[in-house]
Scaffold this active site. Sequence first.
Site, mmCIF file in Angstrom:
data_model
loop_
_atom_site.group_PDB
_atom_site.id
_atom_site.type_symbol
_atom_site.label_atom_id
_atom_site.label_comp_id
_atom_site.label_asym_id
_atom_site.label_seq_id
_atom_site.Cartn_x
_atom_site.Cartn_y
_atom_site.Cartn_z
ATOM 1 N N GLY A 10 17.126 -65.539 30.937
ATOM 2 C CA GLY A 10 16.608 -65.560 32.304
ATOM 3 C C GLY A 10 17.634 -64.970 33.247
ATOM 4 N N SER A 14 17.756 -69.256 37.161
ATOM 5 C CA SER A 14 16.386 -69.318 36.647
ATOM 6 C C SER A 14 16.074 -70.644 35.968
ATOM 7 C CB SER A 14 16.147 -68.170 35.657
ATOM 8 O OG SER A 14 17.024 -68.298 34.549
ATOM 9 N N GLY A 15 17.121 -71.428 35.661
ATOM 10 C CA GLY A 15 16.928 -72.690 34.964
ATOM 11 C C GLY A 15 17.369 -72.653 33.511
ATOM 12 N N LYS A 16 18.110 -71.617 33.115
ATOM 13 C CA LYS A 16 18.553 -71.473 31.720
ATOM 14 C C LYS A 16 19.434 -72.639 31.283
ATOM 15 C CE LYS A 16 20.847 -67.704 32.409
ATOM 16 N NZ LYS A 16 20.786 -67.649 33.862
ATOM 17 N N ALA A 40 31.656 -73.628 26.933
ATOM 18 C CA ALA A 40 31.654 -72.853 28.181
ATOM 19 C C ALA A 40 32.521 -71.620 28.004
ATOM 20 C CB ALA A 40 32.183 -73.715 29.318
ATOM 21 N N THR A 41 31.953 -70.450 28.274
ATOM 22 C CA THR A 41 32.683 -69.200 28.086
ATOM 23 C C THR A 41 33.259 -68.650 29.383
ATOM 24 O OG1 THR A 41 30.674 -67.878 28.320
ATOM 25 C CG2 THR A 41 31.278 -68.568 26.087
ATOM 26 N N HIS A 56 30.620 -77.463 38.010
ATOM 27 C CA HIS A 56 29.764 -77.513 36.818
ATOM 28 C C HIS A 56 30.218 -78.627 35.871
ATOM 29 C CE1 HIS A 56 27.065 -74.140 37.349
ATOM 30 N NE2 HIS A 56 28.060 -73.342 37.648
ATOM 31 N N ASP A 92 27.118 -71.466 26.661
ATOM 32 C CA ASP A 92 26.798 -71.029 28.021
ATOM 33 C C ASP A 92 27.977 -70.219 28.561
ATOM 34 O OD1 ASP A 92 25.619 -70.691 30.473
ATOM 35 O OD2 ASP A 92 25.333 -72.824 30.864
#
Length: 191
Positions: A10, A14-16, A40-41, A56, A92
């Site tokens: 998305g 977008s809500g991914k 987490a990248t 986050h 993510d």
Amino acid sequence: MPPHKELILGGQRSGKSARAELLTAQWLAQSATHRAIFLATAQAHDEEMRQRITCHQQDRAQRLPGIQTVESTDITAQLLAHNRSDTAIVIDCLTLWLTHLHMPWQAAPATPAEAEARTQALLQAIASSQASLFIVSNEIGLGVIAPAPETRRFVDALGRLNQRVAAVCSHVTFMAAGLPLHLKNPPPNNP
């Protein structure tokens, strides 16, 4: 039963990530023996990004108190290290992984051969993983063709990466306005 492996695509906001976290929360609720890793990248190279990452982390800790966060750009090594059927892994996101590969901060970009070798290793790790995977990636190829050649090459590379990851995942979902559009689901089991 093979593990659930879902690519979630998305645009920005977008809500991914919310979908990946929801699926992970549902997975954790299925058994007290389940565990989850948030891979987490993102890397903080400026103050705004540091604040964004901190926000986050704090929000995720409230939404998913049972999840362990690992910050790494070496997705393949993390998949291999946590390759267990009692584990769910949120990645993510692939977009930032690819950015680190093609446009690393204060380092030389990977050569085409290096990029392909790392992509192949990642695809093999995804395909062979016993963990349930929720893989987030941006879909950036829906707009106009970018004027800069570097941007066009990156959009092309991400589009190819998304296609290759989709091929090894059991599920592919496109997110828009927080709503999932299921692009790939395995057929139901017929007795």
